[in-house]
Design a protein around this motif. Structure first.
Motif, mmCIF file in Angstrom:
data_model
loop_
_atom_site.group_PDB
_atom_site.id
_atom_site.type_symbol
_atom_site.label_atom_id
_atom_site.label_comp_id
_atom_site.label_asym_id
_atom_site.label_seq_id
_atom_site.Cartn_x
_atom_site.Cartn_y
_atom_site.Cartn_z
ATOM 1 N N THR A 190 8.797 10.876 -49.794
ATOM 2 C CA THR A 190 10.235 10.699 -49.554
ATOM 3 C C THR A 190 11.051 10.881 -50.840
ATOM 4 O O THR A 190 12.233 11.215 -50.781
ATOM 5 C CB THR A 190 10.510 9.303 -48.962
ATOM 6 N N GLN A 193 11.896 14.676 -50.904
ATOM 7 C CA GLN A 193 12.339 15.318 -49.668
ATOM 8 C C GLN A 193 13.454 16.337 -49.871
ATOM 9 O O GLN A 193 13.647 17.223 -49.031
ATOM 10 C CB GLN A 193 12.767 14.273 -48.635
ATOM 11 N N GLN A 194 14.183 16.263 -50.978
ATOM 12 C CA GLN A 194 15.238 17.240 -51.244
ATOM 13 C C GLN A 194 14.722 18.466 -51.996
ATOM 14 O O GLN A 194 15.485 19.401 -52.257
ATOM 15 C CB GLN A 194 16.359 16.573 -52.059
ATOM 16 N N CYS A 212 5.001 14.992 -43.542
ATOM 17 C CA CYS A 212 6.438 14.923 -43.857
ATOM 18 C C CYS A 212 7.207 14.347 -42.674
ATOM 19 O O CYS A 212 8.124 13.526 -42.855
ATOM 20 C CB CYS A 212 6.969 16.304 -44.219
ATOM 21 N N GLU A 215 7.008 10.768 -42.564
ATOM 22 C CA GLU A 215 7.856 10.145 -43.576
ATOM 23 C C GLU A 215 9.343 10.339 -43.280
ATOM 24 O O GLU A 215 10.204 9.892 -44.052
ATOM 25 C CB GLU A 215 7.521 10.724 -44.960
ATOM 26 N N PHE A 217 11.231 13.363 -42.734
ATOM 27 C CA PHE A 217 12.033 14.499 -43.188
ATOM 28 C C PHE A 217 11.347 15.821 -42.881
ATOM 29 O O PHE A 217 10.137 15.878 -42.623
ATOM 30 C CB PHE A 217 12.349 14.387 -44.684
ATOM 31 N N PRO A 219 10.582 19.390 -44.540
ATOM 32 C CA PRO A 219 10.591 20.008 -45.864
ATOM 33 C C PRO A 219 11.181 21.425 -45.853
ATOM 34 O O PRO A 219 11.051 22.160 -44.871
ATOM 35 C CB PRO A 219 9.098 20.046 -46.244
#
Length: 301
Positions: A190, A193-194, A212, A215, A217, A219
């Motif tokens: 996390t 994630q950006q 992902c 978690e 988000f 990707p």
């Protein structure tokens, strides 16, 4: 019992659409194809083709046989390959099919140890990613298949295949040198994630998307590659970050890339697979024992 040569000729006629095309494909003369089909019809006691002008059409019986012929021929080929494999194994020749990161780590250790103690043993290596390696095992193209699986994505084994668990391989996040999170021993997905991501092979990529999603988000995957060196080079160049098995870092670690453990931990299971009827053969037992020993030593590091 059906004659395999005649059945193969029949299948070729059905597949190619004519006696002439089948003769060309098989390297026969057209009269030879005609004779084989007539012999097959006498063997089964019914007509398989009818003539409609210049065109040949399957009878009802021919259509029934056509539905089964491909499977019968494939099963016969698999049986022949497995018998040939059995003969090789009794002659101390073992064919191993494995994926790249295990061929660069466990396999050299295993083969070196075996050759030191059993110089007459011949180990032949093939390389394939799963599930291709499993397909080769079932088809008799290899004797031992090494494969990996991720939690929640384990395929059901064929009934004649035995699994031998070898080791668990921890996944790590690959970060470019100088990334702020390299100061930590472990990172959470996390926290990344950006980021832009570089993804690996199709099975690894599917697992990456799953963890992902767990978690929370989705990707941003900007590049995909099956090549471990290319993946690390892309990370080093700042194209994106990646997730990779720690086993890869034991033999390939770009100096501008740092691996950090992912929290919560994610592991892949690495196992050997063998046909049930072959697992007790001396040559196979030797190789499997070598794999178990090398895996245990690596797990204890």
């Amino acid at each position: 019992m059906l004659d395999s040569r005649r059945l193969r000729t029949f299948h070729e006629v059905v597949t190619t659409g004519s006696f002439t095309a089948a003769a060309h494909s098989l390297g026969y003369t057209q009269p030879a194809v005609t004779q084989q089909i007539r012999a097959l019809e006498r063997e089964v006691g019914v007509h398989l083709f009818t003539r409609n002008g210049r065109r040949m059409r399957l009878t009802e019986a021919g259509e029934a046989l056509a539905r089964h012929s491909e499977r019968i021929l494939r099963d016969m080929q698999d049986a022949q390959q497995q018998l040939q494999a059995l003969a090789r194994l009794r002659a101390e020749r073992v064919r191993v099919c494995a994926f790249p990161s295990i061929t660069a780590t466990l396999i050299p250790e295993v083969v070196a140890g075996l050759l030191a103690e059993h110089p007459t043993l011949r180990v032949e290596l093939q390389e394939a990613e799963p599930p291709e390696s499993m397909h080769r095992l079932v088809a008799g193209e290899c004797d031992i298949a090494l494969s990996f699986s991720y939690p929640g994505a384990r395929a059901e084994l064929p009934p004649d295949v035995v699994e031998i668990n070898l080791l668990e391989d921890l996944l790590v996040a690959l970060l470019p040198a100088g990334h702020p999170l390299t100061r930590r021993r472990a990172v959470r997905l996390t926290e990344l994630q950006q980021a832009r991501w570089v993804a690996g092979c199709s099975r690894c990529r599917a697992n990456f998307l799953t963890i992902c999603a767990e978690e929370g988000f989705d990707p941003d995957i900007v590049f995909t590659t099956d090549d471990n060196l290319a993946l690390q080079s892309l990370v080093a160049a700042g194209v994106g970050i990646a997730v990779a098995p720690s086993l890869v870092l034991s033999f390939l670690n770009h100096r501008q890339v740092a691996g950090r453990v992912i929290e919560p931990n994610v592991r892949r299971q690495i196992s050997a697979y063998v046909l049930r009827e072959h697992q007790d053969l001396p040559a196979v037992e030797l190789v499997l024992d070598g794999m178990r020993s090398a895996a245990a030593a690596r797990s204890g590091c």
